[in-house]
Enzyme design. Structure first.
Site, PDB file in Angstrom:
ATOM      1  N   ARG A  63     -12.724  -4.319  -7.223  1.00  0.00           N
ATOM      2  CA  ARG A  63     -12.469  -5.069  -5.976  1.00  0.00           C
ATOM      3  C   ARG A  63     -13.771  -5.425  -5.272  1.00  0.00           C
ATOM      4  O   ARG A  63     -14.689  -4.598  -5.195  1.00  0.00           O
ATOM      5  CB  ARG A  63     -11.673  -4.219  -4.973  1.00  0.00           C
ATOM      6  CG  ARG A  63     -10.360  -3.697  -5.416  1.00  0.00           C
ATOM      7  CD  ARG A  63      -9.515  -3.229  -4.220  1.00  0.00           C
ATOM      8  NE  ARG A  63     -10.193  -2.232  -3.374  1.00  0.00           N
ATOM      9  CZ  ARG A  63      -9.667  -1.709  -2.275  1.00  0.00           C
ATOM     10  NH1 ARG A  63      -8.458  -2.107  -1.860  1.00  0.00           N
ATOM     11  NH2 ARG A  63     -10.317  -0.816  -1.568  1.00  0.00           N
ATOM     12  N   TYR A  68     -10.627  -0.298  10.541  1.00  0.00           N
ATOM     13  CA  TYR A  68     -11.887   0.165   9.942  1.00  0.00           C
ATOM     14  C   TYR A  68     -12.284  -0.652   8.726  1.00  0.00           C
ATOM     15  O   TYR A  68     -13.295  -0.362   8.093  1.00  0.00           O
ATOM     16  CB  TYR A  68     -11.824   1.660   9.584  1.00  0.00           C
ATOM     17  CG  TYR A  68     -10.581   2.111   8.862  1.00  0.00           C
ATOM     18  CD1 TYR A  68     -10.394   1.834   7.516  1.00  0.00           C
ATOM     19  CD2 TYR A  68      -9.589   2.803   9.535  1.00  0.00           C
ATOM     20  CE1 TYR A  68      -9.251   2.241   6.862  1.00  0.00           C
ATOM     21  CE2 TYR A  68      -8.430   3.214   8.893  1.00  0.00           C
ATOM     22  CZ  TYR A  68      -8.271   2.938   7.553  1.00  0.00           C
ATOM     23  OH  TYR A  68      -7.125   3.342   6.910  1.00  0.00           O
ATOM     24  N   LYS A  69     -11.484  -1.672   8.391  1.00  0.00           N
ATOM     25  CA  LYS A  69     -11.834  -2.522   7.257  1.00  0.00           C
ATOM     26  C   LYS A  69     -12.607  -3.740   7.769  1.00  0.00           C
ATOM     27  O   LYS A  69     -13.765  -3.618   8.166  1.00  0.00           O
ATOM     28  CB  LYS A  69     -10.559  -2.914   6.512  1.00  0.00           C
ATOM     29  CG  LYS A  69      -9.828  -1.721   5.888  1.00  0.00           C
ATOM     30  CD  LYS A  69      -8.547  -2.171   5.194  1.00  0.00           C
ATOM     31  CE  LYS A  69      -7.771  -0.990   4.627  1.00  0.00           C
ATOM     32  NZ  LYS A  69      -8.478  -0.354   3.472  1.00  0.00           N
ATOM     33  N   PHE A  74       0.854  -1.181   0.000  1.00  0.00           N
ATOM     34  CA  PHE A  74       0.000   0.000   0.000  1.00  0.00           C
ATOM     35  C   PHE A  74       0.895   1.238   0.000  1.00  0.00           C
ATOM     36  O   PHE A  74       1.826   1.351   0.800  1.00  0.00           O
ATOM     37  CB  PHE A  74      -0.929   0.005   1.218  1.00  0.00           C
ATOM     38  CG  PHE A  74      -1.959   1.089   1.132  1.00  0.00           C
ATOM     39  CD1 PHE A  74      -2.962   1.034   0.180  1.00  0.00           C
ATOM     40  CD2 PHE A  74      -1.906   2.187   1.966  1.00  0.00           C
ATOM     41  CE1 PHE A  74      -3.907   2.052   0.060  1.00  0.00           C
ATOM     42  CE2 PHE A  74      -2.846   3.210   1.861  1.00  0.00           C
ATOM     43  CZ  PHE A  74      -3.852   3.137   0.902  1.00  0.00           C
ATOM     44  N   ASP A 121       2.235  -5.657   7.593  1.00  0.00           N
ATOM     45  CA  ASP A 121       1.041  -4.821   7.629  1.00  0.00           C
ATOM     46  C   ASP A 121      -0.160  -5.740   7.421  1.00  0.00           C
ATOM     47  O   ASP A 121      -0.264  -6.409   6.392  1.00  0.00           O
ATOM     48  CB  ASP A 121       1.138  -3.748   6.529  1.00  0.00           C
ATOM     49  CG  ASP A 121      -0.090  -2.850   6.485  1.00  0.00           C
ATOM     50  OD1 ASP A 121      -1.159  -3.238   6.990  1.00  0.00           O
ATOM     51  OD2 ASP A 121       0.023  -1.747   5.908  1.00  0.00           O
TER      52      ASP A 121
END
Lengths: 397, 397
Positions: free
Chosen positions: A356, A209-210, A113, A184
């Protein structure tokens, strides 16, 4: 046996929406707003400053950290909450580099990322520029781990393709070459059966938050392996990571173990929402969740490939090499995604051509997968992506 | 004319409590819990991922930053929200040091809040150790500013004594000597008539859970003076500070102006609470607030000195040299504060002997000041601090 009908009842999804973007922002847990309102009125409102102790606020970053620890295979007392994931990447990387003073290379991959790479770049500059951030393609990582590498810094699950790195194997190779490994877990925690202990990660970081559904801007977490807990030295040495924060000493002394990775005042309102969200994981095991995720992902892939021949699978076909996300390539993916969103099927798009879809068993089942496939088939069959309204629509992040 | 009866109605304080600790954690704004619940259910719950644009989340750090900017004399577009104050100190200091590559000294004072000093210490270590964090007594700062100083880093209002530094004078001297100035406004923003523009601060940072009433763990702010906005280079170079975050480039390019000081995903739930809290400042000017704060502080000092001869004023007697807080020294201050808290008068204690009282005109008036003085007189007169229950009580932070 994990009860996914029960977890599904814990979430409040809008009528008619099939939410396949929980890999970006998890949905609202049904109990979260009331819990946050209660925390605000009963704790902040009535206890005021004394809530830091009376309501357990000061201990919350460790308490919540332990709950996340159980989902990623971390022993009690090795995970703490705070800041954003980017800040935690910086913190882990600075500590790790200091533990390998004779080496200069941070090895990562071009699928990481971007914020992780940017933070590493900023740290390299701050360190004076003698370090090197070396990027290779994801499939070349293993071969690139050599004796020059100080730290291997990877995101386990690729945010675009869902490709999952082999944490135990890559970490073992890093250790064999004398390097440390930072993982990560942004797309792993609450999504796959990650185990930082058997995977031998030295540091791990992630957001909440995912797949953990903690809400927009929920705080990040950091894990430090027990053997490093008393030696890792935080570059971001804030007062709540001090051995005695309320003694207000002039000089910094790191706190015991994971405490030192705390920085400033914890975001208590966000933490209250996150704690409620984590209740959904109490009734399930990560093994069951992973099995269910694979089951639903396989069904989704088979369905889409049958209904939408123009779409090409961008994720690994082998479920063992995939996270809890399925991506397809399609040249007109941006417009196609807009058409899907208009029909209640919410995924997202990543340039240049990736559509996605997050697969989240806590609140998705066969019916939603099948319905999503059917809508995708309609969009592709009728070439709805070819409409100007979708092509021209401004980006929704 | 500012209406402090109106602002007072915006806060929800418990019956019988006189809250003199708003310099540590501001009280709950009456509308905040409902606003946060609405944001959670209507935005997060219903808009899901699309709320980042549809509900204006992505723009919130700038929008809220501008509202705080108006309270500290900062022009529009120069303040942005995010992270904790400690992280923002690091960010400002790293940028400032990079702008003075030929100098090595960070000058601060021994009364600065320890976390600021710890963060500077951590940055000095990360930079390789060639820099020096030089601490002098607060009253010696002016004389200590010389050509060795790269950055003058001060907190305007001392967290223990309430002593207020002369920002324009010290900054002018720093500039005359070729140094930059960073001001921590933790105890200034929303409390005093600070003006970063006329004060010529190069950077300013602050928290929002004290006088701004944003709630426990509310995000911090950072101000960068317009002349540095396009040259300051963030060490914490996160994706939301990138020129094009959603292009997901591999390399970092700083965003335009203050945008580059953003790091990770903003804490939207905390920001919703903070935005509501800032409404209280819409009806007042900082000039009126400052005048009222001085009026109430003078009344408090006169009352306490008359009623409690054992207490010694620790704050400057000249109101122009004081923030919006009054501190007294008393050897048994810890126990005395416990006795006060038990009687509904909430201040706090800082070792070794400081009793702190925040003066906050938004929700305090003459009646509360007089009542607090009366209770303090009773506690001292009856030597209630001498009770074992107060001496032995565990610290409330």
């Amino acid at each position: 046996m994990s009860d996914f009908a029960a977890t599904r009842a814990l979430f409040d999804l809008p009528e008619g929406v099939i939410y396949l973007d929980g890999n970006s922002l998890g949905p609202l847990p049904r109990a979260a707003a009331a819990r946050v309102a209660e925390m605000m009125t009963e704790e902040w409102g009535k206890m005021l400053i004394t809530a830091w102790n009376k309501a357990g606020w000061m201990a919350a970053p460790r308490r919540v950290g332990d709950r996340i620890g159980r989902l990623i295979g971390a022993p009690e007392g090795t995970v703490v909450m705070g800041d954003t994931l980017s800040v935690k990447v910086y913190q882990a990387l600075a500590s790790a580099l200091e533990m390998r003073p004779d080496r200069r290379v941070i090895l990562s991959d071009s699928g990481n990322f971007p914020s992780d790479l940017y933070m590493a770049e900023g740290l390299v500059r701050t360190l004076g520029g003698a370090h090197e951030l070396r990027l290779v393609a994801p499939e070349e990582v293993e071969d690139a781990i050599d004796e020059e590498v100080a730290v291997l810094m990877l995101t386990e699950v690729d945010y675009r393709t869902g490709r999952r790195h082999d944490m135990p194997a890559l970490t073992a190779k890093a250790h064999a070459k004398g390097a440390l490994a930072i993982w990560d877990l942004a797309h792993s925690a609450g999504a796959v059966d990650v185990d930082v202990t058997s995977g031998a990660a030295d540091f791990a970081v992630g957001c909440t938050y995912k797949f953990l559904n903690g809400g927009p801007g929920a705080p990040a977490f950091i894990y430090v392996a027990p053997q490093h807990a008393e030696t890792a030295r935080p570059a971001l040495s804030g007062w709540l990571g001090h051995a005695a924060p309320f003694d207000f000493e002039t000089g910094y002394r790191p706190g015991a173990g994971i405490e030192r990775m705390r920085v400033g005042t914890p975001p208590m309102i966000q933490l209250a929402a996150l704690e409620t969200a984590l209740d959904a994981f109490e009734g399930v095991t990560m093994e069951d969740l992973r099995a269910r995720s694979i089951e639903l992902s396989e069904r989704f892939i088979a369905g889409v490939e049958a209904a939408c021949p123009a779409l090409t699978l961008a994720s690994p076909r082998d479920p063992a090499r995939r996270g809890s996300q399925v991506s397809f390539r399609f040249e007109e993916g941006y417009a196609a995604m807009q058409a899907l969103i208009d029909r209640g099927v919410i995924g997202d798009f990543r340039a240049p051509d990736i559509m996605r879809f997050g697969i989240t068993p806590l609140y998705l089942g066969e019916a939603e997968i099948d319905r999503a496939v059917a809508v995708m088939g309609e969009v592709m069959e009728a070439r709805l992506w070819d409409r100007a309204e979708y092509r021209a629509r401004a980006a929704v992040t």
